[in-house]
Design an enzyme around this catalytic site. Structure first.
Site, PDB file in Angstrom:
ATOM      1  N   CYS A   1       0.873  -1.172   0.000  1.00 33.50           N
ATOM      2  CA  CYS A   1       0.000   0.000   0.000  1.00 33.50           C
ATOM      3  C   CYS A   1       0.907   1.218   0.000  1.00 33.50           C
ATOM      4  O   CYS A   1       1.530   1.534   1.000  1.00 33.50           O
ATOM      5  CB  CYS A   1      -0.912   0.005   1.222  1.00 33.50           C
ATOM      6  SG  CYS A   1      -1.948   1.488   1.351  1.00 33.50           S
TER       7      CYS A   1
ATOM      8  N   GLU B   1      -3.659   1.100  -6.268  1.00 33.02           N
ATOM      9  CA  GLU B   1      -2.701   0.050  -6.584  1.00 33.02           C
ATOM     10  C   GLU B   1      -2.487   0.029  -8.092  1.00 33.02           C
ATOM     11  O   GLU B   1      -3.361   0.424  -8.860  1.00 33.02           O
ATOM     12  CB  GLU B   1      -3.196  -1.310  -6.081  1.00 33.02           C
ATOM     13  CG  GLU B   1      -2.123  -2.370  -6.023  1.00 33.02           C
ATOM     14  CD  GLU B   1      -0.891  -1.924  -5.257  1.00 33.02           C
ATOM     15  OE1 GLU B   1       0.056  -1.433  -5.926  1.00 33.02           O
ATOM     16  OE2 GLU B   1      -0.877  -2.050  -4.024  1.00 33.02           O
TER      17      GLU B   1
END
Length: 253
Positions: free
Chosen positions: A2, A111
């Site tokens: 992340c 992402e």
């Protein structure tokens, strides 16, 4: 992993979600990046009689955990994530896991789908049913050589579920609201007692929306980075073809 996320809820919504007292006003943040300050909630001192709020407090931490034992930060890597599988053994995280667990509120995260080892199509990944999430976080207070203190933090990640795995093999750990107190309780809950919380959410919890590459640049901080993008077709692998009858006889391919 992340490496970028967003928090676009209002301060009142965020405070109610975390169960903390009123937060100072802050604008929506659409592209939160490493080394920037992030909001976190930790267990706090007991509240006075008559309070309906849990014993929690909000704080700002620098995204990028620095363990207390680090001598030279210039020679130490930026720890923005901690892997759930090794968080109890890694020297960089095990102390924070025991004493300083935290919640990091978010509206979702970004992402990038890997293409040939390079960062490819970006996706905005948010709760399918709306609302906010709280990532599992760790906090360390680092004392700089000059004597000043700096609160630093990392987000714990786990193996991606089947709904995200086609984009990336890791995802942040989401702590359910019903487990906030247990996760933050570092006095009676040993690290091994909360390991069951460090698992992927169910496959349909998030939805992944392709967005433009505006999110790639930290300087882009407006809501336009979440606008729907166009997914480029994946290049097909070139296969070996047989030579046609009229091709040069000396060709090897």
């Amino acid at each position: 992993m992340c490496g970028r996320f967003a928090l676009t809820a209002t301060p009142d919504q965020t405070a109610a979600f975390l169960g903390v007292t009123e937060l100072e006003q802050f604008p929506g943040r659409y592209n939160i990046a490493p080394t920037q300050p992030v909001l976190a909630a930790t267990a706090g001192p007991p509240r006075g009689p008559g309070s309906n709020l849990p014993d929690r407090q909000a704080m700002l931490v620098r995204w990028g955990l620095i363990p207390a034992w680090v001598k030279d930060t210039r020679e130490f890597p930026l720890l923005i994530n901690a892997r759930s599988e090794s968080v109890l053994e890694k020297a960089s995280f095990k102390t924070a896991m025991r004493h300083r667990r935290a919640l990091v509120p978010a509206s979702g995260f970004y992402e990038w789908q890997q293409t040939g080892g390079k960062k490819g199509q970006p996706y905005w990944i948010r709760p399918r049913r709306g609302g906010m999430v709280a990532f599992a976080g760790l906090i360390e207070t680092y004392c700089e050589p000059g004597g000043s203190e700096m609160d630093t933090g990392a987000i714990i990640t786990t193996q991606a579920n089947s709904g995200i795995a086609h984009i990336h093999d890791r995802m942040p750990v989401v702590i359910d609201q019903r487990d906030f107190t247990r996760w933050l309780d570092c006095r009676t809950q040993e690290p091994r007692d909360v390991l069951d919380l460090l698992t992927p959410v169910e496959p349909d919890f998030f939805e992944a929306i392709p967005v433009s590459d505006l999110v790639n640049k930290v300087a882009n901080t407006g809501p336009e980075i979440q606008e729907l993008g166009i997914v480029a077709p994946q290049p097909e692998k070139a296969g070996r073809q047989k030579p046609s009858a009229n091709e040069d006889q000396m060709s090897l391919f």
